[in-house]
Design a protein around this motif. Structure first.
Motif, PDB file in Angstrom:
ATOM      1  N   LEU A 286       0.798  -1.135   0.018  1.00  0.00           N
ATOM      2  CA  LEU A 286      -0.012   0.040   0.119  1.00  0.00           C
ATOM      3  C   LEU A 286       0.972   1.309   0.056  1.00  0.00           C
ATOM      4  O   LEU A 286       0.553   2.234  -0.844  1.00  0.00           O
ATOM      5  CB  LEU A 286      -0.659   0.006   1.307  1.00  0.00           C
ATOM      6  N   LYS A 287       1.835   1.359   0.882  1.00  0.00           N
ATOM      7  CA  LYS A 287       2.611   2.242   0.922  1.00  0.00           C
ATOM      8  C   LYS A 287       3.339   2.744  -0.461  1.00  0.00           C
ATOM      9  O   LYS A 287       3.576   3.605  -0.663  1.00  0.00           O
ATOM     10  CB  LYS A 287       3.833   2.311   1.963  1.00  0.00           C
ATOM     11  N   LYS A 288       3.994   1.626  -1.308  1.00  0.00           N
ATOM     12  CA  LYS A 288       4.607   1.841  -2.454  1.00  0.00           C
ATOM     13  C   LYS A 288       3.815   2.363  -3.508  1.00  0.00           C
ATOM     14  O   LYS A 288       4.018   3.203  -4.168  1.00  0.00           O
ATOM     15  CB  LYS A 288       4.925   0.279  -3.018  1.00  0.00           C
ATOM     16  N   GLU A 289       2.344   1.836  -3.497  1.00  0.00           N
ATOM     17  CA  GLU A 289       1.348   2.206  -4.548  1.00  0.00           C
ATOM     18  C   GLU A 289       1.076   3.643  -4.308  1.00  0.00           C
ATOM     19  O   GLU A 289       0.761   4.454  -5.094  1.00  0.00           O
ATOM     20  CB  GLU A 289       0.202   1.417  -4.353  1.00  0.00           C
ATOM     21  N   ILE A 290       0.769   4.095  -2.863  1.00  0.00           N
ATOM     22  CA  ILE A 290       0.659   5.738  -2.535  1.00  0.00           C
ATOM     23  C   ILE A 290       1.748   6.376  -3.089  1.00  0.00           C
ATOM     24  O   ILE A 290       1.637   7.362  -3.709  1.00  0.00           O
ATOM     25  CB  ILE A 290       0.362   5.701  -1.044  1.00  0.00           C
ATOM     26  N   GLN A 291       3.016   6.009  -2.789  1.00  0.00           N
ATOM     27  CA  GLN A 291       3.918   6.915  -2.976  1.00  0.00           C
ATOM     28  C   GLN A 291       4.160   7.107  -4.743  1.00  0.00           C
ATOM     29  O   GLN A 291       4.556   7.856  -5.243  1.00  0.00           O
ATOM     30  CB  GLN A 291       5.222   6.417  -2.425  1.00  0.00           C
ATOM     31  N   GLU A 304       7.095  12.631   2.517  1.00  0.00           N
ATOM     32  CA  GLU A 304       8.059  11.890   3.582  1.00  0.00           C
ATOM     33  C   GLU A 304       7.364  11.009   4.627  1.00  0.00           C
ATOM     34  O   GLU A 304       6.319  11.227   4.698  1.00  0.00           O
ATOM     35  CB  GLU A 304       9.090  12.953   4.222  1.00  0.00           C
ATOM     36  N   ASP A 305       8.269  10.230   5.048  1.00  0.00           N
ATOM     37  CA  ASP A 305       7.727   9.404   6.336  1.00  0.00           C
ATOM     38  C   ASP A 305       7.109  10.338   7.448  1.00  0.00           C
ATOM     39  O   ASP A 305       7.892  11.522   7.712  1.00  0.00           O
ATOM     40  CB  ASP A 305       8.664   8.395   6.982  1.00  0.00           C
ATOM     41  N   ALA A 306       5.961  10.274   7.884  1.00  0.00           N
ATOM     42  CA  ALA A 306       5.519  11.073   8.965  1.00  0.00           C
ATOM     43  C   ALA A 306       6.150  10.684  10.344  1.00  0.00           C
ATOM     44  O   ALA A 306       7.169   9.975  10.192  1.00  0.00           O
ATOM     45  CB  ALA A 306       3.951  10.867   9.157  1.00  0.00           C
ATOM     46  N   ARG A 307       5.805  11.572  11.323  1.00  0.00           N
ATOM     47  CA  ARG A 307       6.606  11.353  12.571  1.00  0.00           C
ATOM     48  C   ARG A 307       6.790  10.084  12.936  1.00  0.00           C
ATOM     49  O   ARG A 307       5.913   9.210  13.481  1.00  0.00           O
ATOM     50  CB  ARG A 307       5.839  12.182  13.687  1.00  0.00           C
ATOM     51  N   LYS A 308       8.089   9.492  13.106  1.00  0.00           N
ATOM     52  CA  LYS A 308       8.393   8.189  13.551  1.00  0.00           C
ATOM     53  C   LYS A 308       8.100   8.158  14.792  1.00  0.00           C
ATOM     54  O   LYS A 308       7.978   6.920  15.085  1.00  0.00           O
ATOM     55  CB  LYS A 308       9.579   8.017  13.217  1.00  0.00           C
ATOM     56  N   GLU A 309       8.195   8.869  15.723  1.00  0.00           N
ATOM     57  CA  GLU A 309       7.988   8.787  17.151  1.00  0.00           C
ATOM     58  C   GLU A 309       6.466   8.408  17.320  1.00  0.00           C
ATOM     59  O   GLU A 309       6.030   7.720  18.453  1.00  0.00           O
ATOM     60  CB  GLU A 309       8.362   9.825  18.007  1.00  0.00           C
ATOM     61  N   LYS A 310       5.762   8.798  16.403  1.00  0.00           N
ATOM     62  CA  LYS A 310       4.215   8.487  16.599  1.00  0.00           C
ATOM     63  C   LYS A 310       3.673   7.295  15.613  1.00  0.00           C
ATOM     64  O   LYS A 310       3.034   6.665  16.121  1.00  0.00           O
ATOM     65  CB  LYS A 310       3.216   9.886  16.097  1.00  0.00           C
ATOM     66  N   VAL A 318       2.321  14.441   3.458  1.00  0.00           N
ATOM     67  CA  VAL A 318       2.263  14.899   2.025  1.00  0.00           C
ATOM     68  C   VAL A 318       2.201  16.413   2.196  1.00  0.00           C
ATOM     69  O   VAL A 318       1.234  16.867   2.676  1.00  0.00           O
ATOM     70  CB  VAL A 318       1.073  14.365   1.240  1.00  0.00           C
ATOM     71  N   GLN A 319       3.113  17.123   1.593  1.00  0.00           N
ATOM     72  CA  GLN A 319       3.174  18.565   1.457  1.00  0.00           C
ATOM     73  C   GLN A 319       2.548  18.984   0.267  1.00  0.00           C
ATOM     74  O   GLN A 319       3.111  18.555  -0.582  1.00  0.00           O
ATOM     75  CB  GLN A 319       4.381  19.070   1.871  1.00  0.00           C
ATOM     76  N   LEU A 320       1.568  19.594   0.289  1.00  0.00           N
ATOM     77  CA  LEU A 320       0.823  20.209  -0.990  1.00  0.00           C
ATOM     78  C   LEU A 320       1.534  21.514  -1.476  1.00  0.00           C
ATOM     79  O   LEU A 320       1.736  22.590  -0.579  1.00  0.00           O
ATOM     80  CB  LEU A 320      -0.696  20.078  -0.815  1.00  0.00           C
TER      81      LEU A 320
END
Length: 321
Positions: A286-291, A304-310, A318-320
Motif C-alpha cells: 500500500l505504501k509503495k502504491e501511494i508513493q 516523506e515518512d510522517a513522525r516516526k515517534e508516533k 504529504v506537503q501540498l
C-alpha cells in the motif's frame, strides 16, 4: 462478429474474446484472460458455440467465492428498469452489458469518458427483457476505468405516456463497486449491477421551465468536504467488518487506494498545506502504491515518512503546493 464473441487467431493457437472494435479493420482481443492485443479482422475466426461444446473448449465461468453467494440479491427482488451490468467473462475480464429489464423498447447510446474527453462506442435498439454487451474492462485496470455514459430513450407503441431522454454517467469507486454484486436480470448471471433509472421519467413542462430558470441563474457553488488532517487507510477504518472480511487482498488494496485518492483530491481542492495518510507497515504494498501515485501528482510539493515517534514507518506526510 460482435463484442464478446470467442475467436481463434488464424495464424496462431491462441483463443480470445473480442473486447472492442478499434476501426473498420482492427479488433481488440483479450488473450488468456490476461492481456489484450489489436488484431486484423481477417486474422480472427469466430468460434461457434457448437464447436466449443463438441470439442470441450467452452470457457469456464469463474466460480464465485462461496461465502459471497449469501450476499447476492435474488433476481425476483429487482424492479423493472434499465441497468448496466458488469459480468465476468473470465476471472479478470468483465463484459459491460446494457440491460433493458422493462416493458418498453430502448434506444440507447454507450460511450466512455476520460480526462481526454468523450468517445462514442456503441448504440442499438433493445426490445423488452433483452441485453447487449457494449464493452469490456479488466479488474487489473480498475483505477484506470473510464466513466461509462449511457443515453437512452424508452418507447412503447400506443402508449399514452411521454418519456424524456435520459443521460446517466457511472463513475466507479472501489468502496462501493464491490457492494453492488447481485444476480443480473435478463442474463441471470452473477455480476456487478447498477440501475440507471429509479422509475420512468415523465415529462413535466412546469419542471422543465423551472430547470431552465435555475440554469440561467448560474451554477451553484459546490463546497468539497474538507478531509481530516490524518487519514487512516486501514481497511477496518474504511468499511464495516461484514463488508471487508470476505474481500481478497487485491480488493482491499483497491478500496484503500480509492480512499487515499478521494481524500487527496479533497485536500487539494480545499488548498490544504499538508495531510498525513496512515497506511501501516504490513508488506509495504500500500505504501509503495501511494508513493507511486504521489510521485505523478503535480499538486504535490514533496512527501516523506510522517513522525516516526508516533507512526513508526506506517504513515506518509504529504506537503501540498
Amino acid at each position: 462478429m460482435n463484442i464478446g464473441d470467442r475467436v481463434r487467431l488464424l495464424h496462431g493457437k491462441e483463443n480470445g474474446i473480442i473486447t472492442r472494435f478499434l476501426d473498420n479493420n482492427l479488433v481488440e482481443v483479450a488473450i488468456d484472460n490476461d492481456f489484450t492485443i489489436p488484431v486484423m479482422r481477417r486474422e480472427v475466426i469466430v468460434i461457434s458455440p457448437e464447436e466449443d461444446k463438441n470439442f470441450g473448449n467452452a470457457p469456464v465461468a469463474p466460480e464465485p467465492a462461496k461465502p459471497r453467494q449469501t450476499l447476492l440479491t435474488p433476481p425476483v427482488a429487482l424492479v423493472a428498469g434499465i441497468y448496466v451490468g458488469l459480468v465476468h467473462q473470465t476471472p479478470e475480464l468483465l463484459a459491460i452489458h446494457v440491460i433493458n429489464n422493462s416493458e418498453f423498447d430502448l434506444l440507447f447510446t454507450y460511450g466512455e469518458e476520460t480526462l481526454n474527453g468523450y468517445k462514442a462506442v456503441n448504440n442499438d435498439k433493445l426490445p423488452p427483457r433483452k441485453t447487449k454487451a457494449v464493452g469490456h474492462v479488466h479488474l487489473n485496470d480498475f483505477d484506470k476505468w473510464p466513466d461509462l455514459v449511457v443515453q437512452y430513450l424508452q418507447h412503447k407503441t400506443s402508449s399514452n405516456t411521454l418519456l424524456e431522454p435520459v443521460t446517466r454517467r457511472l463513475k466507479f469507486k472501489a468502496a462501493s463497486f464491490y457492494k453492488s454484486k447481485k444476480m443480473v436480470p435478463v442474463l441471470q448471471k452473477e455480476g456487478y449491477l447498477f440501475q440507471l433509472d429509479a422509475k420512468p421519467n415523465l415529462v413535466n413542462p412546469d419542471q422543465i421551465q423551472e430547470q431552465l430558470q435555475e440554469s440561467s441563474a448560474g451554477p451553484a457553488n459546490v463546497k468539497v468536504p474538507v478531509p481530516a488532517n490524518e487519514v487512516d487507510l486501514h481497511i477496518e477504518k474504511l468499511l464495516p467488518q461484514e463488508d471487508h472480511k470476505l474481500m481478497t487482498n487485491s480488493e482491499v488494496l483497491r478500496v484503500q487506494l480509492a480512499a487515499f485518492q478521494d481524500n487527496l483530491d479533497r485536500a487539494v481542492a480545499n488548498n490544504m498545506q499538508e495531510i498525513i495518510f496512515i497506511h501501516g507497515t504490513g508488506n509495504g504494498v500500500l505504501k509503495k502504491e501511494i508513493q507511486k501515485l504521489l510521485s505523478r501528482n503535480p499538486s504535490i510539493k514533496y512527501y516523506e515518512d510522517a513522525r516516526k515517534e508516533k507512526f513508526g514507518y506506517g504513515a506518509t506526510k504529504v506537503q501540498l503546493k
